[in-house]
Design an enzyme around this catalytic site. Structure first.
Site, PDB file in Angstrom:
ATOM      1  N   GLN A 129      -3.219  10.332  -6.758  1.00 26.25           N
ATOM      2  CA  GLN A 129      -2.216   9.275  -6.694  1.00 26.25           C
ATOM      3  C   GLN A 129      -1.387   9.390  -5.415  1.00 26.25           C
ATOM      4  O   GLN A 129      -0.570   8.518  -5.134  1.00 26.25           O
ATOM      5  CB  GLN A 129      -1.298   9.359  -7.912  1.00 26.25           C
ATOM      6  N   HIS A 147      -3.993   5.151  -4.761  1.00 24.90           N
ATOM      7  CA  HIS A 147      -2.779   4.446  -4.346  1.00 24.90           C
ATOM      8  C   HIS A 147      -2.712   4.232  -2.836  1.00 24.90           C
ATOM      9  O   HIS A 147      -1.659   3.882  -2.310  1.00 24.90           O
ATOM     10  CB  HIS A 147      -1.539   5.190  -4.835  1.00 24.90           C
ATOM     11  N   ASN A 240       0.757  21.681 -14.743  1.00 23.00           N
ATOM     12  CA  ASN A 240       1.949  20.932 -14.348  1.00 23.00           C
ATOM     13  C   ASN A 240       3.158  21.853 -14.323  1.00 23.00           C
ATOM     14  O   ASN A 240       3.147  22.943 -14.922  1.00 23.00           O
ATOM     15  CB  ASN A 240       2.192  19.791 -15.345  1.00 23.00           C
TER      16      ASN A 240
END
Length: 273
Positions: A129, A147, A240
């Site tokens: 992204q 993106h 994450n």
């Protein structure tokens, strides 16, 4: 005898099968993988802003993110570009200059993913992204920028994409069309369709392992990739800083700085190959 509608449906199905086969070959079998390589898993990795944060790239959704300085509507929508192209170009010029500062370098997480691609070859696909080029600078080559890319611009009329490392001004035009047209950042703005979606969904349907790194789980369609991968039987992993909005969808989860958890997981995965 087939009706006109029947002919169209038959042709659509044939075209769909051909597209699936072309994408399958493009993603995972580009170099006619030898039989022993078939035992290696097909790995699809999705990365978000969290993987580049430790390299000094400011994230969009953090408390000190880019949107503090500008409204999203002003710098990240087609309407904002139509209203004030100079403001939008100034915004992305600053981001482009920042990306090319010597201190902005791939971190250990980027390098680990390049190592994973080296081990898996064309059975590895990275979807990001992010609009930076840190994955490529780390050594990844099989990358889809869903993106867009900061170091590219495109013709606002024809869509032709050009490499661009300097500033863009309203006076800069693309001359690929009959009449010169303004250049715009090669970035997917809010309300626009992400890039490479056919290839991404095909890869999701074929992946053995789906790994999401540094993503918030707020932005669709990327937030829905884990669900799509699970539907097709993939093992799912979240790496994450903290649980994402869709963290409960993942079968395996590791939390901490990307530069720590990504290399650790990659080493674990490589030992199992």
């Amino acid at each position: 005898m087939l009706s006109r509608r029947g002919h169209r449906l038959s042709r659509f199905r044939k075209n769909k099968r051909r597209l699936r086969e072309r994408l399958r070959q493009r993603i995972f079998f580009r170099d006619k993988v030898v039989p022993e390589a078939m035992e290696k898993p097909r790995v699809l990795v999705l990365t978000g802003a969290g993987i580049s944060a430790e390299s000094g790239i400011r994230t969009f959704r953090a408390a000190d993110g880019l949107w503090e300085e500008h409204r999203v509507e002003d710098v990240a929508t087609p309407e904002g570009f139509d209203r004030d192209p100079e403001l939008v170009q100034t915004f992305y010029n600053a981001r482009r200059r920042q990306l090319q500062q010597p201190e902005i370098q791939p971190n250990a997480a980027h390098l680990a993913l390049a190592k994973l691609q080296d081990a898996l070859g064309d059975r590895f696909l990275l979807v990001t992204q992010n609009i930076d080029n840190l994955h490529e600078r780390a050594g990844n080559t099989n990358v889809i920028h869903m993106h867009g890319e900061l170091l590219k611009v495109r013709c606002s009329q024809s869509g032709q994409v050009l490499d661009w490392t300097g500033d863009v001004t309203p006076e800069d035009k693309c001359h690929c069309c009959q009449f010169p047209a303004p250049l715009r950042p090669h970035v997917v703005w809010f309300g626009e369709m992400p890039l490479g979606m056919d290839e991404i969904y095909m890869a999701l349907s074929m992946a053995d392992i789906f790994i999401a790194i540094g993503t918030s789980g707020h932005v669709y369609p990327a937030a829905g990739f884990v669900h799509e991968a699970k539907l097709h039987g993939a093992h799912t992993v979240e790496l994450n800083l903290e649980p994402s909005q869709v963290g409960n969808e993942f079968a395996e989860k590791y939390y901490g700085p990307a530069s720590q958890v990504v290399p650790e997981f990659v080493e674990k995965l490589l030992k199992g190959l």
